[in-house]
Motif scaffolding. Structure first.
Motif, mmCIF file in Angstrom:
data_model
loop_
_atom_site.group_PDB
_atom_site.id
_atom_site.type_symbol
_atom_site.label_atom_id
_atom_site.label_comp_id
_atom_site.label_asym_id
_atom_site.label_seq_id
_atom_site.Cartn_x
_atom_site.Cartn_y
_atom_site.Cartn_z
ATOM 1 N N ARG A 1 0.852 -1.181 0.000
ATOM 2 C CA ARG A 1 0.000 0.000 0.000
ATOM 3 C C ARG A 1 0.889 1.232 0.000
ATOM 4 N N SER A 2 0.629 2.138 -0.952
ATOM 5 C CA SER A 2 1.309 3.431 -0.990
ATOM 6 C C SER A 2 0.315 4.501 -0.588
ATOM 7 N N ILE A 3 0.777 5.421 0.247
ATOM 8 C CA ILE A 3 -0.074 6.484 0.760
ATOM 9 C C ILE A 3 0.629 7.810 0.538
ATOM 10 N N ASP A 4 -0.095 8.757 -0.048
ATOM 11 C CA ASP A 4 0.409 10.116 -0.203
ATOM 12 C C ASP A 4 -0.086 10.952 0.965
ATOM 13 N N PHE A 5 0.837 11.440 1.763
ATOM 14 C CA PHE A 5 0.507 12.266 2.917
ATOM 15 C C PHE A 5 0.595 13.738 2.539
ATOM 16 N N PRO A 6 -0.102 14.608 3.267
ATOM 17 C CA PRO A 6 -0.104 16.028 2.906
ATOM 18 C C PRO A 6 1.241 16.714 3.111
ATOM 19 N N GLU A 7 2.047 16.179 4.022
ATOM 20 C CA GLU A 7 3.360 16.751 4.312
ATOM 21 C C GLU A 7 4.326 15.627 4.662
ATOM 22 N N PHE A 8 5.593 15.859 4.432
ATOM 23 C CA PHE A 8 6.631 14.874 4.723
ATOM 24 C C PHE A 8 6.564 14.399 6.174
ATOM 25 N N LEU A 9 6.503 15.335 7.122
ATOM 26 C CA LEU A 9 6.532 14.951 8.536
ATOM 27 C C LEU A 9 5.287 14.192 8.970
ATOM 28 N N VAL A 10 4.170 14.403 8.302
ATOM 29 C CA VAL A 10 2.960 13.626 8.599
ATOM 30 C C VAL A 10 3.206 12.163 8.216
ATOM 31 N N GLY A 11 3.843 11.950 7.076
ATOM 32 C CA GLY A 11 4.188 10.594 6.661
ATOM 33 C C GLY A 11 5.178 9.940 7.602
ATOM 34 N N VAL A 12 6.170 10.687 8.024
ATOM 35 C CA VAL A 12 7.165 10.153 8.957
ATOM 36 C C VAL A 12 6.510 9.788 10.293
ATOM 37 N N ASP A 13 5.575 10.611 10.753
ATOM 38 C CA ASP A 13 4.861 10.297 11.995
ATOM 39 C C ASP A 13 4.035 9.018 11.833
ATOM 40 N N ALA A 14 3.406 8.839 10.678
ATOM 41 C CA ALA A 14 2.658 7.610 10.430
ATOM 42 C C ALA A 14 3.589 6.400 10.466
ATOM 43 N N VAL A 15 4.774 6.540 9.883
ATOM 44 C CA VAL A 15 5.757 5.450 9.921
ATOM 45 C C VAL A 15 6.138 5.133 11.366
ATOM 46 N N ARG A 16 6.324 6.150 12.181
ATOM 47 C CA ARG A 16 6.666 5.930 13.592
ATOM 48 C C ARG A 16 5.566 5.135 14.305
ATOM 49 N N ARG A 17 4.306 5.505 14.043
ATOM 50 C CA ARG A 17 3.186 4.809 14.698
ATOM 51 C C ARG A 17 3.066 3.371 14.201
ATOM 52 N N VAL A 18 3.280 3.156 12.907
ATOM 53 C CA VAL A 18 3.268 1.795 12.364
ATOM 54 C C VAL A 18 4.422 0.989 12.953
ATOM 55 N N ALA A 19 5.581 1.596 13.093
ATOM 56 C CA ALA A 19 6.742 0.904 13.667
ATOM 57 C C ALA A 19 6.460 0.445 15.096
ATOM 58 N N GLN A 20 5.787 1.273 15.867
ATOM 59 C CA GLN A 20 5.438 0.879 17.239
ATOM 60 C C GLN A 20 4.506 -0.331 17.238
ATOM 61 N N ALA A 21 3.504 -0.315 16.361
ATOM 62 C CA ALA A 21 2.588 -1.456 16.263
ATOM 63 C C ALA A 21 3.323 -2.709 15.789
ATOM 64 N N ALA A 22 4.237 -2.537 14.847
ATOM 65 C CA ALA A 22 5.000 -3.670 14.330
ATOM 66 C C ALA A 22 5.850 -4.298 15.425
ATOM 67 N N GLU A 23 6.441 -3.469 16.258
ATOM 68 C CA GLU A 23 7.234 -3.993 17.377
ATOM 69 C C GLU A 23 6.365 -4.804 18.327
ATOM 70 N N GLN A 24 5.171 -4.311 18.602
ATOM 71 C CA GLN A 24 4.262 -5.021 19.503
ATOM 72 C C GLN A 24 3.852 -6.373 18.930
ATOM 73 N N GLN A 25 3.674 -6.430 17.616
ATOM 74 C CA GLN A 25 3.256 -7.678 16.968
ATOM 75 C C GLN A 25 4.437 -8.544 16.534
ATOM 76 N N ASP A 26 5.642 -8.013 16.656
ATOM 77 C CA ASP A 26 6.857 -8.697 16.191
ATOM 78 C C ASP A 26 6.700 -9.138 14.728
ATOM 79 N N HIS A 27 6.151 -8.217 13.935
ATOM 80 C CA HIS A 27 5.997 -8.464 12.501
ATOM 81 C C HIS A 27 6.170 -7.124 11.804
ATOM 82 N N HIS A 28 7.240 -6.991 11.044
ATOM 83 C CA HIS A 28 7.689 -5.694 10.561
ATOM 84 C C HIS A 28 7.537 -5.547 9.049
ATOM 85 N N PRO A 29 6.845 -4.505 8.619
ATOM 86 C CA PRO A 29 6.733 -4.261 7.179
ATOM 87 C C PRO A 29 8.019 -3.666 6.627
#
Length: 94
Positions: free
Chosen positions: A28-56
């Motif tokens: 899935r590719s997502i276009d965010f309105p600003e660079f830092l909004v996308g980076v923040d989304a990556v940070r939140r996904v990374a936290q969830a990935a760590e909890q599930q021990d399954h990393h995109p």
């Protein structure tokens, strides 16, 4: 954990807004309105990935972020990938 059949992946994709099967992975590719909004989304996904021990795999290109999911140890798409795609949709919208 078993690799899903093409039919199982297709059925899962019907409920995964924005995702497609490409090169043996869910993407899935997502276009965010600003660079830092996308980076923040990556940070939140990374936290969830760590909890599930399954990393995109994550690719950031300015405002476009692409998530790719495949269970490398199993050699294909599994339920873990489908579950993580749902989790990502919950985080970024979808």
């Amino acid at each position: 954990m078993a690799v899903l059949t093409d039919e199982q992946v297709d059925a899962a994709l019907s409920d995964l807004n924005g995702w497609k099967r490409e090169d043996g992975a869910l993407r899935r590719s997502i276009d965010f309105p600003e660079f830092l909004v996308g980076v923040d989304a990556v940070r939140r996904v990374a936290q969830a990935a760590e909890q599930q021990d399954h990393h995109p795999d994550i690719d950031i290109r300015w405002r476009t972020v692409t998530f790719a999911l495949v269970t490398h140890s199993e050699g294909g798409i599994t339920d873990k990938d489908v579950d993580m795609a749902r989790e990502i949709n919950g985080i970024v919208g979808g």
